[in-house]
Design a protein around this motif. Structure first.
Motif, mmCIF file in Angstrom:
data_model
loop_
_atom_site.group_PDB
_atom_site.id
_atom_site.type_symbol
_atom_site.label_atom_id
_atom_site.label_comp_id
_atom_site.label_asym_id
_atom_site.label_seq_id
_atom_site.Cartn_x
_atom_site.Cartn_y
_atom_site.Cartn_z
ATOM 1 N N LYS A 221 29.876 -3.980 35.366
ATOM 2 C CA LYS A 221 31.375 -3.778 35.022
ATOM 3 C C LYS A 221 32.127 -3.254 36.028
ATOM 4 C CE LYS A 221 31.364 -0.818 31.240
ATOM 5 N NZ LYS A 221 31.119 -1.708 30.219
ATOM 6 N N THR A 243 35.133 3.113 33.231
ATOM 7 C CA THR A 243 34.572 3.244 33.229
ATOM 8 C C THR A 243 35.315 1.471 32.364
ATOM 9 O OG1 THR A 243 32.803 3.493 31.553
ATOM 10 C CG2 THR A 243 32.743 3.494 33.735
ATOM 11 N N GLY A 244 34.352 0.117 32.297
ATOM 12 C CA GLY A 244 35.245 -0.783 31.678
ATOM 13 C C GLY A 244 34.709 -2.045 31.495
ATOM 14 N N GLY A 245 36.046 -3.369 31.875
ATOM 15 C CA GLY A 245 35.845 -4.859 31.684
ATOM 16 C C GLY A 245 37.467 -4.769 32.691
ATOM 17 N N THR A 252 40.413 -2.934 30.873
ATOM 18 C CA THR A 252 40.362 -2.303 29.526
ATOM 19 C C THR A 252 38.976 -1.281 29.872
ATOM 20 O OG1 THR A 252 40.556 -4.583 28.705
ATOM 21 C CG2 THR A 252 39.992 -2.941 27.157
ATOM 22 N N SER A 253 39.755 0.438 29.524
ATOM 23 C CA SER A 253 38.963 1.019 30.041
ATOM 24 C C SER A 253 37.964 1.724 28.757
ATOM 25 C CB SER A 253 39.269 1.983 29.650
ATOM 26 O OG SER A 253 38.239 3.018 30.110
ATOM 27 N N ASP A 254 36.012 2.174 28.650
ATOM 28 C CA ASP A 254 35.718 2.285 27.404
ATOM 29 C C ASP A 254 35.098 3.539 27.916
ATOM 30 O OD1 ASP A 254 33.218 1.805 29.371
ATOM 31 O OD2 ASP A 254 32.860 0.603 29.195
ATOM 32 N N SER A 255 36.638 4.289 28.568
ATOM 33 C CA SER A 255 36.198 5.625 28.838
ATOM 34 C C SER A 255 37.274 7.010 28.390
ATOM 35 C CB SER A 255 35.243 5.852 29.889
ATOM 36 O OG SER A 255 36.121 5.989 31.099
ATOM 37 N N THR A 256 38.077 5.943 28.096
ATOM 38 C CA THR A 256 39.247 6.951 27.295
ATOM 39 C C THR A 256 38.914 7.712 26.135
ATOM 40 O OG1 THR A 256 40.825 4.718 28.269
ATOM 41 C CG2 THR A 256 42.106 6.687 26.662
ATOM 42 N N THR A 327 23.580 4.831 32.887
ATOM 43 C CA THR A 327 23.694 4.668 31.713
ATOM 44 C C THR A 327 23.005 5.894 31.774
ATOM 45 O OG1 THR A 327 23.854 2.184 31.762
ATOM 46 C CG2 THR A 327 23.520 3.932 29.258
ATOM 47 N N ARG A 331 27.135 6.902 27.553
ATOM 48 C CA ARG A 331 27.714 6.233 29.185
ATOM 49 C C ARG A 331 27.803 6.211 30.425
ATOM 50 N NH1 ARG A 331 32.707 10.566 29.288
ATOM 51 N NH2 ARG A 331 31.508 12.514 30.491
ATOM 52 N N HIS A 332 28.704 5.667 31.248
ATOM 53 C CA HIS A 332 27.767 4.895 32.287
ATOM 54 C C HIS A 332 28.669 5.736 33.305
ATOM 55 C CE1 HIS A 332 26.767 1.318 30.736
ATOM 56 N NE2 HIS A 332 28.040 0.732 30.156
#
Ligand code: FRU
Length: 496
Positions: A221, A243-245, A252-256, A327, A331-332
């Motif tokens: 990640k 965190t993201g890709g 690309t954030s998955d924690s916004t 995890t 969330r990470h």
């Protein structure tokens, strides 16, 4: 004077007799950890920005080296990073003796035709990082911007190819800007990230790296860190992460967090490298052994940085922290621990006890007194509204480290920690959300002459603050306010 030297840390790096701020160019190379840093070679307040230098074999003992990259009439040398150009892509070395390349921000002065702008420049070393030459064709990347700075360069090797990637900031636009290069000289824009999450202050000193999720090397990640000033969760300078890709082009954030509430309410939900007042401009090492991700932050806050009461040096670095990704709660989350071997101390703890039942009391423990120590404490809540420890105490001062289980907060109160009067913004009660699944609160606290770093719940939550206690304030006590709490176990070890 004796008094101010008394604050000099035993475990943390400080420059001998000058000012420092951001860690720069962190790299492990030739078996040596190099710590460069923003340095004023002529004084102990910010100015004449140049790269100071220190080296270490073990991240524990540091040796100050001669100034690495100096400011001149044209430019200040602002923050940046160093890569080992093993293929000699830059041509600064030879195939047989490839160079280290520093990518730094030129903050151009009045005397320069580029005055008022910040752009990215190169310097190179052919002797393993001890002496540096600025590239004659600097700067290599300009946007005609006054606030384009803090390049962090790394080698990307992935589906999109193999090339150098730079993460830098447009500080006042709250943007991380990404570029790619084959040779570290010609840079091509990839994408921008931001504004996102905390934007209460300008964005500075980004970093971008991949970590295994829950220790699984098959599942990587990406983590984007960005420091901001002010706008931290307890005021002033702090670092947040996403965190993201990263596909080689775009992060690309998955924690916004995008719900409509006020930013002040959302500060608690953002992900912070550290919740305290004194951990800023954190960046990670390039090429740390065994793929480890090790970070160091500047242990100070721009709110009062130039006023902290130390001399002839000013500002310590944090302890080096090793990062991993877990995890938790869907969330990470970054977990941080002090790098193994970066601090050492007595073989046997001075105190190892528990359980201790506390009922509406403050109880002193003389055997645990000290100035430089690792405190490992595990509490369970009872009926007390708050419980915890007081370190660096005397009959007139002390630093309170507590848990309020009902509010779910970790608390660090430095309002009576010693000398707090040098700046109105310094005395503070700093708090952070702390979760427990099993009713336990585990704290690992590193106390040094002028600092407290708290790693709570296996490093899920970190809170770092400077303190300036009297040298004689060595007292240690435990407390529970308005009810009961249990100190299940306590271990206090003197560190050298
Ligand atoms: C962060 C910072 C950086 C800049 C450097 C100048 O603390 O403001 O953005 O490069 O310090 O010393």
């Amino acid at each position: 004077t004796m008094h101010t030297e008394a604050f000099r840390p035993a475990l943390h790096y400080t420059a001998r007799d000058t000012w420092l701020n951001d860690p720069n160019g962190l790299i492990h190379h030739g078996g040596v950890y190099h710590l460069y840093y923003q340095n004023n070679p002529f004084g102990n307040i910010w100015g004449n920005m140049s790269w100071g230098h220190a080296t270490s074999d073990d991240l524990a003992d540091w040796t100050e080296q001669p100034l690495a990259i100096a400011c001149d009439a044209q430019e200040d040398v602002f923050s940046g990073s160093i890569v080992f150009d093993s293929q000699n892509s830059s041509g600064f070395g030879t195939d047989a003796a490839p160079p280290l390349v520093a990518v730094y921000t030129s903050a151009f002065k009045e005397a320069s035709p580029l005055r008022g702008t910040q752009a990215q420049s190169l310097a190179y070393s052919l002797d393993g990082g001890f002496t540096w030459k600025k590239y004659a064709a600097n700067p290599v990347l300009s946007r005609n911007s006054a606030d384009f700075r803090d390049p962090k360069v790394f080698r990307y090797d992935g589906p999109a190819g193999s090339y150098w990637v730079m993460a830098a900031v447009e500080a006042k636009d709250y943007k991380v800007v990404l570029y790619k290069s084959e040779d570290l000289k010609i840079w091509e824009h990839l994408s921008d990230f931001g504004p996102a999450n905390a934007t209460g202050g300008i964005w500075e000193c980004p970093d971008l790296f991949a970590l295994p999720v829950d220790g699984n090397p098959e599942e990587l990640k990406w983590v984007l860190t960005v420091n901001l000033n002010p706008g931290g969760p307890n005021g002033g300078s702090a670092g947040q992460y996403f965190t993201g890709g990263f596909d080689g082009v775009t992060f690309t954030s998955d924690s916004t967090i995008t719900n409509g509430r006020q930013e002040s309410d959302r500060l608690n939900e953002y992900q912070w490298l550290d919740w305290g007042r004194d951990y800023y401009a954190a960046v990670s090492f390039s090429d740390a052994p065994n793929g480890r991700r090790i970070m160091i932050g500047w242990m100070n806050n721009w709110d009062y940085a130039n006023q902290i009461p130390t001399s002839p040096w000013r500002s310590p670095m944090s302890l080096p922290r090793e990062l991993s990704l877990a995890t938790t709660g869907g969330r990470h989350t970054l977990l941080q621990t002090v790098v193994d071997g970066a601090v050492s101390g007595d073989e046997a703890p001075a105190v190892q006890v528990g359980p201790i039942h506390l009922t509406s009391e403050t109880r002193q423990m003389p055997a645990a007194a000290g100035t430089v120590q690792l405190i490992e404490a595990e509490f369970t809540a009872g009926t007390a509204e708050e419980f915890g420890l007081i370190v660096r105490g005397s009959d007139k001062e002390g630093t309170r480290i507590g848990i309020n289980p009902t509010k779910g907060r970790l608390i660090l109160d430095r309002t009576a920690s010693g000398d707090t009067g040098f700046h109105a913004g310094f005395p503070s009660v700093d708090t952070a959300p702390v979760n427990t699944e099993n009713g336990r609160y585990a704290l690992k606290i590193y106390v040094d002459h002028c600092s407290v770093e708290i790693f709570a719940q296996q490093g899920e939550l970190v809170l770092t603050d400077l303190i300036f206690p009297e040298k004689a304030s060595t007292g240690f006590s435990m407390y529970a306010h308005g009810g009961t709490a249990t100190l299940e176990n306590l271990r206090v070890t003197h560190l050298a």
